[in-house]
Design an enzyme around this catalytic site. Structure first.
Site, PDB file in Angstrom:
ATOM      1  N   GLU A  12      58.852 110.081  58.743  1.00 23.25           N
ATOM      2  CA  GLU A  12      59.685 109.807  59.924  1.00 23.25           C
ATOM      3  C   GLU A  12      58.900 109.901  61.232  1.00 23.25           C
ATOM      4  OE1 GLU A  12      63.350 111.969  59.869  1.00 23.25           O
ATOM      5  OE2 GLU A  12      63.732 111.523  57.763  1.00 23.25           O
ATOM      6  N   TYR A 222      78.410 106.480  50.255  1.00 19.75           N
ATOM      7  CA  TYR A 222      78.491 106.334  51.705  1.00 19.75           C
ATOM      8  C   TYR A 222      79.869 106.801  52.131  1.00 19.75           C
ATOM      9  CZ  TYR A 222      75.937 104.008  55.529  1.00 19.75           C
ATOM     10  OH  TYR A 222      75.183 103.731  56.639  1.00 19.75           O
TER      11      TYR A 222
END
Length: 310
Positions: A12, A222
């Protein structure tokens, strides 16, 4: 040996930036075909998705939405101006609820996209519909299939719009073994509803789930949740507490910290639980070795310097 490529790609931005990529290119598919299958319940739909994974039946895309998300998508379908179309829709609803016995407040919907040659798509359809029949699934047509995918793109714009009217909403995602998908969804819903009530939210929050990616050992789940924040003096803090408590329940229910959204800054508080202090020390050590001046100061994933160098 250790895969350094994945260490960098999963960092990241704390170790550097990507300067070059190689893309895999495939031929444009001959056939693109949408469809959908309705199931009596979310649990039936999850079992169907598990069977797809076990049998390695892989349409280009398949997603399962729960009942609330199905009704939410239907609300954006608009009103038909065609008498014939409206009449046929009423017949279809009558057959679904009265003949097949589906409860409109329990059913779920799988949206499908088939791609490939004519022969490949025909084979995929045969396998998919055969597996769906095991769980009393019924084809619901191309329109519902397209509508389900449109909702995926639409929902982010809806979120931004309703924020102006004191409705705070966001999404979370996780990966979880097949044996715990239903448990995770139930526990997470319960956590959000109970903590929202405890923190002074008067109207029941919006909580909905979608199974999006299939693997042999598990799936990606999700979830969207939101609540009406009018009257709350500390709505951001309330949201963060509800999300943090939900994240704890997700992990206790077998889910991962993240699937593809990443760790970033808001989830790194959970990293000690995920990889332990030794794992964090390893990540800090790599950081100090390749970027001792902290040029790539994204402040993601880990905090602070290694204890050995303090």
């Amino acid at each position: 040996g250790p895969d350094l490529f994945h260490i960098i790609m999963g960092s990241e931005g704390i170790y550097g930036i990507v300067t070059e990529v190689v893309l895999r290119v495939r031929n444009f598919a001959e056939v693109h075909k949408y469809d959908s299958i309705v199931f009596p319940s979310f649990e039936d739909g999850v079992n169907f998705m598990h069977d797809l994974a076990k049998n390695r039946v892989h349409p280009a895309s398949v997603r399962l939405i729960d009942n609330l998300q199905f009704r939410f998508a239907a609300a954006f379908s608009g009103t038909s101006t065609s008498f014939l179309k409206s009449f046929m829709q009423r017949i279809a609803k009558f057959y679904l609820t009265k003949i097949r016995g589906y409860d409109p407040y329990k059913l779920s919907l799988a949206t499908l996209l088939f791609e490939g040659s004519k022969e490949e798509v025909k084979y995929q359809e045969k396998m998919v519909y055969s597996l769906a029949a095991k769980y009393n699934g019924m084809q619901a047509g191309e329109t519902n299939g397209k509508r389900g995918y449109q909702l995926t793109f639409l929902i982010a714009y809806i979120r931004d719009f309703v924020m102006a009217y004191n409705f705070i909403a966001e999404s979370m995602e996780t990966s979880v073994p097949w044996s715990r998908v239903n448990e995770l969804c139930q526990n997470t819903r319960k956590s959000i509803l109970e903590n929202a009530k405890r923190l002074g939210i008067k109207i029941e929050p919006f909580v909905t789930f979608r199974v999006t990616l299939l693997y042999e050992t598990g799936a990606t789940v999700y979830m969207y949740f939101g609540f009406h924040a009018r009257g709350l003096k500390n709505s951001v803090e309330v949201y963060e507490e509800i999300e943090d408590e939900a994240r704890k329940v997700i992990m206790e229910s077998g889910g991962s910290l993240s699937h593809h959204h990443g760790v970033g800054k808001t989830r790194k508080k959970f990293m000690p639980e995920v990889i332990g202090e030794s794992g964090l020390e390893l990540l800090r050590g790599i950081k100090e070795h390749i970027d001792p001046k902290n040029i790539f100061a994204t402040n993601n994933i880990v905090d602070g310097r290694s204890k050995k160098t303090e």
